[in-house]
Structures are given as structure tokens and as C-alpha cells.
Design a protein around this motif. Structure first.
Motif, PDB file in Angstrom:
ATOM      1  N   GLY A   4       0.824  -1.210   0.000  1.00  0.00           N
ATOM      2  CA  GLY A   4       0.000   0.000   0.000  1.00  0.00           C
ATOM      3  C   GLY A   4       0.856   1.257   0.000  1.00  0.00           C
ATOM      4  O   GLY A   4       0.562   2.224  -0.723  1.00  0.00           O
ATOM      5  N   ARG A   5       1.920   1.261   0.846  1.00  0.00           N
ATOM      6  CA  ARG A   5       2.795   2.435   0.867  1.00  0.00           C
ATOM      7  C   ARG A   5       3.498   2.621  -0.476  1.00  0.00           C
ATOM      8  O   ARG A   5       3.606   3.747  -0.977  1.00  0.00           O
ATOM      9  N   ARG A   6       3.937   1.518  -1.041  1.00  0.00           N
ATOM     10  CA  ARG A   6       4.608   1.634  -2.339  1.00  0.00           C
ATOM     11  C   ARG A   6       3.638   2.123  -3.410  1.00  0.00           C
ATOM     12  O   ARG A   6       3.997   2.918  -4.279  1.00  0.00           O
ATOM     13  N   LEU A   7       2.384   1.644  -3.319  1.00  0.00           N
ATOM     14  CA  LEU A   7       1.392   2.096  -4.287  1.00  0.00           C
ATOM     15  C   LEU A   7       1.100   3.587  -4.117  1.00  0.00           C
ATOM     16  O   LEU A   7       0.991   4.315  -5.123  1.00  0.00           O
ATOM     17  N   TYR A   8       0.972   4.033  -2.878  1.00  0.00           N
ATOM     18  CA  TYR A   8       0.705   5.458  -2.633  1.00  0.00           C
ATOM     19  C   TYR A   8       1.873   6.319  -3.127  1.00  0.00           C
ATOM     20  O   TYR A   8       1.665   7.351  -3.782  1.00  0.00           O
ATOM     21  N   GLY A   9       3.114   5.900  -2.811  1.00  0.00           N
ATOM     22  CA  GLY A   9       4.271   6.666  -3.273  1.00  0.00           C
ATOM     23  C   GLY A   9       4.359   6.688  -4.794  1.00  0.00           C
ATOM     24  O   GLY A   9       4.678   7.731  -5.390  1.00  0.00           O
ATOM     25  N   ALA A  10       4.072   5.539  -5.432  1.00  0.00           N
ATOM     26  CA  ALA A  10       4.122   5.497  -6.895  1.00  0.00           C
ATOM     27  C   ALA A  10       3.075   6.413  -7.491  1.00  0.00           C
ATOM     28  O   ALA A  10       3.316   7.109  -8.498  1.00  0.00           O
ATOM     29  N   ALA A  11       1.870   6.468  -6.865  1.00  0.00           N
ATOM     30  CA  ALA A  11       0.819   7.353  -7.373  1.00  0.00           C
ATOM     31  C   ALA A  11       1.219   8.816  -7.218  1.00  0.00           C
ATOM     32  O   ALA A  11       0.961   9.646  -8.115  1.00  0.00           O
ATOM     33  N   GLN A  12       1.851   9.153  -6.089  1.00  0.00           N
ATOM     34  CA  GLN A  12       2.302  10.529  -5.890  1.00  0.00           C
ATOM     35  C   GLN A  12       3.346  10.922  -6.936  1.00  0.00           C
ATOM     36  O   GLN A  12       3.281  12.012  -7.527  1.00  0.00           O
ATOM     37  N   ARG A  13       4.310  10.026  -7.153  1.00  0.00           N
ATOM     38  CA  ARG A  13       5.345  10.336  -8.125  1.00  0.00           C
ATOM     39  C   ARG A  13       4.765  10.434  -9.533  1.00  0.00           C
ATOM     40  O   ARG A  13       5.146  11.316 -10.319  1.00  0.00           O
ATOM     41  N   LEU A  14       3.833   9.566  -9.849  1.00  0.00           N
ATOM     42  CA  LEU A  14       3.226   9.617 -11.171  1.00  0.00           C
ATOM     43  C   LEU A  14       2.451  10.919 -11.364  1.00  0.00           C
ATOM     44  O   LEU A  14       2.515  11.551 -12.436  1.00  0.00           O
ATOM     45  N   GLY A  15       1.716  11.363 -10.307  1.00  0.00           N
ATOM     46  CA  GLY A  15       0.985  12.628 -10.409  1.00  0.00           C
ATOM     47  C   GLY A  15       1.925  13.803 -10.608  1.00  0.00           C
ATOM     48  O   GLY A  15       1.652  14.712 -11.412  1.00  0.00           O
ATOM     49  N   SER A  16       3.025  13.846  -9.866  1.00  0.00           N
ATOM     50  CA  SER A  16       3.977  14.947 -10.004  1.00  0.00           C
ATOM     51  C   SER A  16       4.586  14.965 -11.399  1.00  0.00           C
ATOM     52  O   SER A  16       4.707  16.034 -12.030  1.00  0.00           O
ATOM     53  N   GLU A  17       4.981  13.788 -11.900  1.00  0.00           N
ATOM     54  CA  GLU A  17       5.570  13.738 -13.234  1.00  0.00           C
ATOM     55  C   GLU A  17       4.574  14.195 -14.302  1.00  0.00           C
ATOM     56  O   GLU A  17       4.928  14.948 -15.217  1.00  0.00           O
ATOM     57  N   ARG A  18       3.310  13.775 -14.195  1.00  0.00           N
ATOM     58  CA  ARG A  18       2.312  14.174 -15.186  1.00  0.00           C
ATOM     59  C   ARG A  18       2.030  15.674 -15.113  1.00  0.00           C
ATOM     60  O   ARG A  18       1.806  16.339 -16.141  1.00  0.00           O
ATOM     61  N   ARG A  19       2.066  16.235 -13.879  1.00  0.00           N
ATOM     62  CA  ARG A  19       1.833  17.671 -13.736  1.00  0.00           C
ATOM     63  C   ARG A  19       2.973  18.457 -14.376  1.00  0.00           C
ATOM     64  O   ARG A  19       2.738  19.461 -15.071  1.00  0.00           O
ATOM     65  N   LEU A  23       4.216  21.179 -21.589  1.00  0.00           N
ATOM     66  CA  LEU A  23       3.464  21.194 -22.843  1.00  0.00           C
ATOM     67  C   LEU A  23       2.630  22.465 -22.983  1.00  0.00           C
ATOM     68  O   LEU A  23       2.482  23.003 -24.087  1.00  0.00           O
ATOM     69  N   SER A  24       2.090  22.952 -21.873  1.00  0.00           N
ATOM     70  CA  SER A  24       1.270  24.176 -21.940  1.00  0.00           C
ATOM     71  C   SER A  24       2.114  25.383 -22.315  1.00  0.00           C
ATOM     72  O   SER A  24       1.636  26.286 -23.016  1.00  0.00           O
ATOM     73  N   ARG A  25       3.390  25.404 -21.884  1.00  0.00           N
ATOM     74  CA  ARG A  25       4.248  26.527 -22.258  1.00  0.00           C
ATOM     75  C   ARG A  25       4.573  26.494 -23.752  1.00  0.00           C
ATOM     76  O   ARG A  25       4.795  27.532 -24.375  1.00  0.00           O
ATOM     77  N   GLY A  26       4.608  25.341 -24.340  1.00  0.00           N
ATOM     78  CA  GLY A  26       4.911  25.256 -25.760  1.00  0.00           C
ATOM     79  C   GLY A  26       3.721  25.521 -26.651  1.00  0.00           C
ATOM     80  O   GLY A  26       3.893  25.715 -27.865  1.00  0.00           O
ATOM     81  N   LEU A  27       2.491  25.576 -26.121  1.00  0.00           N
ATOM     82  CA  LEU A  27       1.315  25.825 -26.937  1.00  0.00           C
ATOM     83  C   LEU A  27       1.187  27.310 -27.268  1.00  0.00           C
ATOM     84  O   LEU A  27       1.447  28.168 -26.426  1.00  0.00           O
ATOM     85  N   PRO A  28       0.747  27.715 -28.523  1.00  0.00           N
ATOM     86  CA  PRO A  28       0.535  29.137 -28.869  1.00  0.00           C
ATOM     87  C   PRO A  28      -0.743  29.671 -28.222  1.00  0.00           C
ATOM     88  O   PRO A  28      -1.548  28.901 -27.670  1.00  0.00           O
ATOM     89  N   ASP A  29      -0.956  31.075 -28.358  1.00  0.00           N
ATOM     90  CA  ASP A  29      -2.121  31.713 -27.775  1.00  0.00           C
ATOM     91  C   ASP A  29      -3.355  31.293 -28.570  1.00  0.00           C
ATOM     92  O   ASP A  29      -3.425  31.428 -29.796  1.00  0.00           O
ATOM     93  N   LEU A  30      -4.357  30.771 -27.897  1.00  0.00           N
ATOM     94  CA  LEU A  30      -5.548  30.276 -28.557  1.00  0.00           C
ATOM     95  C   LEU A  30      -6.335  31.417 -29.219  1.00  0.00           C
ATOM     96  O   LEU A  30      -6.844  31.258 -30.329  1.00  0.00           O
ATOM     97  N   GLN A  31      -6.428  32.564 -28.574  1.00  0.00           N
ATOM     98  CA  GLN A  31      -7.196  33.680 -29.123  1.00  0.00           C
ATOM     99  C   GLN A  31      -6.558  34.183 -30.412  1.00  0.00           C
ATOM    100  O   GLN A  31      -7.248  34.480 -31.399  1.00  0.00           O
ATOM    101  N   ARG A  32      -5.227  34.242 -30.423  1.00  0.00           N
ATOM    102  CA  ARG A  32      -4.551  34.708 -31.625  1.00  0.00           C
ATOM    103  C   ARG A  32      -4.748  33.711 -32.778  1.00  0.00           C
ATOM    104  O   ARG A  32      -4.925  34.126 -33.929  1.00  0.00           O
ATOM    105  N   ILE A  33      -4.741  32.447 -32.464  1.00  0.00           N
ATOM    106  CA  ILE A  33      -4.963  31.441 -33.508  1.00  0.00           C
ATOM    107  C   ILE A  33      -6.377  31.578 -34.089  1.00  0.00           C
ATOM    108  O   ILE A  33      -6.575  31.541 -35.312  1.00  0.00           O
ATOM    109  N   VAL A  34      -7.374  31.824 -33.224  1.00  0.00           N
ATOM    110  CA  VAL A  34      -8.750  31.981 -33.694  1.00  0.00           C
ATOM    111  C   VAL A  34      -8.895  33.239 -34.553  1.00  0.00           C
ATOM    112  O   VAL A  34      -9.589  33.241 -35.595  1.00  0.00           O
ATOM    113  N   GLU A  35      -8.264  34.345 -34.159  1.00  0.00           N
ATOM    114  CA  GLU A  35      -8.347  35.585 -34.937  1.00  0.00           C
ATOM    115  C   GLU A  35      -7.734  35.402 -36.320  1.00  0.00           C
ATOM    116  O   GLU A  35      -8.291  35.860 -37.332  1.00  0.00           O
ATOM    117  N   GLU A  36      -6.593  34.679 -36.375  1.00  0.00           N
ATOM    118  CA  GLU A  36      -5.961  34.470 -37.676  1.00  0.00           C
ATOM    119  C   GLU A  36      -6.838  33.589 -38.566  1.00  0.00           C
ATOM    120  O   GLU A  36      -6.993  33.872 -39.767  1.00  0.00           O
TER     121      GLU A  36
END
Length: 523
Positions: free
Chosen positions: A300-315, A321-334
Motif C-alpha cells: 500500500g505504501r509503495r502504491l501510494y508513493g508510486a501514485a504521488q510520483r506519477l501525479g507529479s511527473e504528469r503535472r 506542454l502548456s508553455r509550448g502551446l501558442p495563444d488560442l485567441q490569436r490562432i482563432v483571430e488568424e
């Protein structure tokens, strides 16, 4: 046994052939046979005989007939039904045994025999030999195959134990289960040694398997067949074939725990797992509860720690990825501006396309002639064709009529020819029948013959002179040559002299006769 009976010396024989020197009474066959039987039974009332079993037969009455032999002698033996049911071993051909009983005789066949009361194997070596032979035979049937082994459940709810209820084995198993992980235990009490032990153990295994899963007494999830240590003879019940087959046929996973670690029985090969001792069987059956709880907590402890690490890595990945995305409003205007441009170009292009198609249609309209002109032109071309058709019509019709008349004439001619041929065939058949009725061949078949001269003409009797060469024709189209002589004709080949005279009849020739060889004679 020569000292058991003594016969007085015989005196001189009487002249009549009788024995006058011995006045002892003569014994009947039954009397001397009974005396021999009583002597044998009193002298050999309790013996132990060692030998190899041969010629084993089991009678329908339950008696066992066999012979005990060694390298020099053979003795017939019999085991009555009451003693046969109490034997500690099941006799088989080739088995070396020690039989205890008494010697008796069977007067009906004038032979002696051993009456067996008990039987045991002759030494541990014979037991091991029998054990190995039985193991090989059962292994050849596939009872010990690895693919038959079943997986033990991790945590069985109910455990069935087949053992003696009074020994230390059941107490060791219950104590070990209580220390490791308490489970519900069902005990099937059996004999683990002696007569009937093998049958009881096999019946217990089959009985546990026959219990319904949803009955009042639940069916076990795991079976343990256990017994304490002992000699090879003490453990022999677990080497019996009935026990091995019951263990191999068990649908419930089975652990064998017979004897100590160094003891091996045939049930160990047929079971799903072998435990060196009954205590080890209890350890195989269930895990240690505290260790299992600790293991679950650790997981259980190993599962909880693995879930915490997986959540941090995904965040972190999402932020990158969000920093690499362009501005959505500018894309819509173009995209909106490009859409307006495409709409304006589409409207202009449609108007230009319609103008071009209008100009092309006007040009084609100017080039096309008026329909009335096309009709007048077609009428002008049709008039000469109509005149030609009117002129050629009667000619074509007349030609077709002629062809039809020809076809009808051919059909009638063919029919007339067939009819004429058929009538001619009928006339020919009638003439042939008339010809056959007046033919001289029919006369020849009634026994007549035709006499011809050298020129082939038919001769009468008064036209034949002596010395004339004649040809006589018979009904089978054969002809013979003959020479006339004095009103009679000699026949034979022209180059040979005639052998016998033949009388030539004016109308009817003599019938041919057969000689001894079966050949028809021409004379």
C-alpha cells in the motif's frame, strides 16, 4: 517321512500267487490317504515358508490358489476366503513372500499343499522392488505428469485434513495453522497403518471431492494427507494403488505430508505438492498472517508513493506542454481573418465564372442552326430514301415468296423420298419371305440333297451314267465329290478312289451317320 510307516518283510509266495507270509490287514486308498493327511497336519501344523508366488488364481468363491517356488522345488498353496480378506499384502505373480500356515494334503489328487493363514513380503528389498515396479507402471499411465498438477490457493477458506484423529500429526497441523493464519479445518479420521488403511485414505479423498460446494458443510479448498514418520512397512498404505489413483483424480489441490523428509511414498508423486513433514504442509497451506499484513501495508505504501510520483511527473509534463502551446485567441483571430478572405474570393470567383459561362453559351447559340432548318434538311435527305424503298419493296417481297416456295418444296420432296424408301423396304421384305418359302434350301434342311454335274447343273437319276463325276450338296452348304458306278455313286476326293458306294436317290439322300469318334459320316 520314511520312518512314519513300516512294512514287514514278505515271506515266500504261495504257489497260487498269494502272499502267505504277511497277515496284516489291507488298507483302502481312503484310509491310507487319511492317515497321510493326519500325519502331515500333526507334524507340520505351523510352518513359515519363503518363496516366489507363481500361478496366482482368485476363485469366484474368494479363495486364492497359488504356488510357492524357489530354484529347486514348488509347493501348491491355498488361502481360504476368510484368511484372504485379512492379508496385509495383496499377492501378485513374481512377488517374494513369507507365508505362515500349515501343511495338509488333498486326497482327491494325491498331493500335499500349504494352507496359508498370513503373508508378508520377504524383506525390505522386496518391498522396494515392488514399490519401484508400481511407480513405473503408474508413471506410464501419466498419473505423475507435471501438467496434472494444480496450483494451491493463496488463502483457502476451508482446509480438509486426512489423518488419524488421535496422533500428534493433527495437533501439529492445527497448532501451526493457528500460529500462521487461523482457518477452518475439517478432519476426516482414517487409519494410517495396517489393514484397511489404504481404502480409508482413498475413501476420505474421494469423500471430500464429492461434497457440494454450497452444502451445509462446505467443501474444502485444499486437502492435506498427513502421517508421521515410520518404517517402509508402516508407510506402505500410502504406496497402494487405490490411494495413488484417488490423489491423482482429486479435483481439490492436495498436499501430501507422509513421514519425514527422507521418506518417499507414491502419493507424493501423485499429489500437487509434497511437504517434507505435516508441519511443513500447514506452512504451505497458509501464509503468516502478520507477514501478509506487513506485506500488504508495504505494498500500500509503495502504491501510494508510486501514485504521488506519477501525479507529479504528469503535472510537470503538462506544464511543459502548456508553455509550448501558442495563444488560442490569436490562432482563432488568424483563422477568422483567413475565412473572411476566402469568402470574399469565393463570391468574386463565382461571378466571374457565371459571366464566362454566359459568353460561351451566347457563342454556341450563334453557331447552332435553327431547328426548322435542320428539319427541312432532314426531309430533303429522306425523300430519295423513301422513293428507293417504294421501288424495292415489291421486289423484296417477291424474292421472299420464292424462297418460301423453295423451302416448302424441299420439305415435301424429303417426305416423299422417305415414304418411297419405306415402301420399297416393305416390298423387299415381302419378296425375301417369298424367296425363302420357295428356296430349295428349305427342302435340304428336311434331309434332302442336290446332285449336280460337272457343269454345276442339277441332275436327275436317269441323267447319271456310270463313271460320271458328281457333286452332292447338303443343307449345311457343304458339298462332296462322288463318281457314279452302275446306278450307284462312289464319293471321295477327285484324286482318291472311293472307299464305299453311295446310293444316289432321285429326291432324298441318306441321312449322315456318326462314327465312333463322334464325327458325322458323309456316307
Amino acid at each position: 517321512m520314511s520312518d512314519l510307516f513300516s512294512v514287514p518283510p514278505r515271506g515266500p509266495a504261495a504257489p497260487g500267487g498269494g502272499d502267505t507270509g504277511n497277515n496284516a490287514p489291507a488298507m483302502t486308498v481312503s484310509e491310507i490317504s487319511g492317515s497321510i493327511k493326519r500325519t502331515l497336519e500333526s507334524r507340520f501344523d505351523h510352518v513359515r515358508v519363503r518363496g516366489e508366488i507363481s500361478g496366482l488364481k482368485r476363485a469366484a468363491s474368494g479363495h486364492i490358489y497359488l504356488s510357492l517356488k524357489d530354484d529347486q522345488a514348488v509347493i501348491n498353496s491355498i488361502c481360504w476366503r476368510g484368511s484372504a480378506s485379512k492379508l496385509s499384502v495383496q499377492p501378485q505373480d513374481g512377488m517374494e513372500v513369507i507365508c505362515t500356515g500349515r501343511v495338509s494334503s488333498y486326497p482327491g489328487r494325491s498331493n500335499y499343499q500349504l494352507i496359508i493363514e498370513s503373508m508378508e513380503l520377504a524383506g525390505q528389498g522386496a518391498l522396494l522392488k515392488l514399490l519401484e515396479e508400481r511407480r513405473q507402471a503408474l508413471a506410464a499411465e501419466g498419473l505423475f505428469a507435471t501438467e496434472r498438477k494444480k496450483v494451491l490457493p493463496l488463502l483457502p477458506e476451508v482446509i480438509g485434513v486426512v489423518t488419524s484423529p488421535t496422533g500428534a500429526v493433527i495437533r501439529d497441523i492445527l497448532h501451526r495453522l493457528r500460529d500462521r493464519f487461523p482457518r477452518r479445518v475439517l478432519v476426516w479420521p482414517v487409519l494410517v497403518q495396517g489393514d484397511g488403511a489404504a481404502e480409508q485414505v482413498a475413501a476420505a479423498i474421494r469423500g471430500f471431492n464429492a461434497m457440494p460446494a454450497d452444502g451445509v458443510v462446505p467443501r474444502p479448498d485444499l486437502l492435506i494427507v498427513a502421517r508421521g514418520g515410520g518404517s517402509l512397512e508402516d508407510l506402505w498404505a500410502f504406496n497402494e494403488e487405490v490411494v495413488v489413483r484417488a490423489a491423482a483424480d482429486s479435483r481439490i489441490p492436495l498436499i501430501s505430508a507422509v513421514g519425514h523428509e527422507t521418506d518417499t511414498t507414491l502419493i507424493d508423486f501423485a499429489s500437487d505438492r509434497r511437504a517434507p513433514t505435516p508441519t511443513a504442509a500447514a506452512e504451505m497451506a497458509v501464509p503468516v498472517r502478520s507477514e501478509l499484513i506487513a506485506e500488504v501495508q508495504d505494498l500500500g505504501r509503495r502504491l501510494y508513493g508510486a501514485a504521488q510520483r506519477l501525479g507529479s511527473e504528469r503535472r510537470m509534463q503538462l506544464d511543459a506542454l502548456s508553455r509550448g502551446l501558442p495563444d488560442l485567441q490569436r490562432i482563432v483571430e488568424e483563422k477568422t481573418q483567413r475565412l473572411d478572405e476566402r469568402a470574399e474570393r469565393l463570391t468574386n470567383g463565382m461571378q466571374v465564372w457565371l459571366r464566362q459561362r454566359g459568353n460561351l453559351l451566347a457563342e454556341l447559340n450563334a453557331r447552332l442552326p435553327h431547328p426548322r432548318q435542320q428539319i427541312r434538311f432532314a426531309e430533303q435527305q429522306l425523300e430519295p430514301l423513301s422513293e428507293r424503298l417504294q421501288r424495292a419493296g415489291p421486289q423484296v417481297i417477291s424474292l421472299q415468296h420464292q424462297k418460301m416456295d423453295q423451302v416448302d418444296a424441299e420439305r415435301r420432296l424429303k417426305s416423299a423420298l422417305e415414304l418411297r424408301v419405306e415402301r420399297a423396304a416393305q416390298d423387299l421384305s415381302a419378296l425375301d419371305r417369298v424367296l425363302q418359302s420357295v428356296s430349295y434350301k428349305n427342302v435340304l434342311r428336311r434331309g434332302f440333297s442336290v446332285v449336280r454335274g460337272q457343269d454345276g447343273g442339277v441332275l436327275k437319276a436317269d441323267e447319271i451314267s456310270a463313271g460320271d463325276m458328281l457333286s452332292i450338296e447338303f443343307a449345311d452348304d457343304r458339298s462332296v465329290a462322288a463318281r457314279a458306278q452302275g446306278g450307284e455313286a462312289d464319293h471321295g476326293l477327285p484324286q482318291q478312289e472311293p472307299e464305299q458306294p453311295v446310293k444316289v436317290a432321285a429326291r432324298k439322300a441318306a441321312r449322315p451317320k456318326k462314327d465312333d469318334s463322334g464325327q458325322t459320316s458323309l456316307f
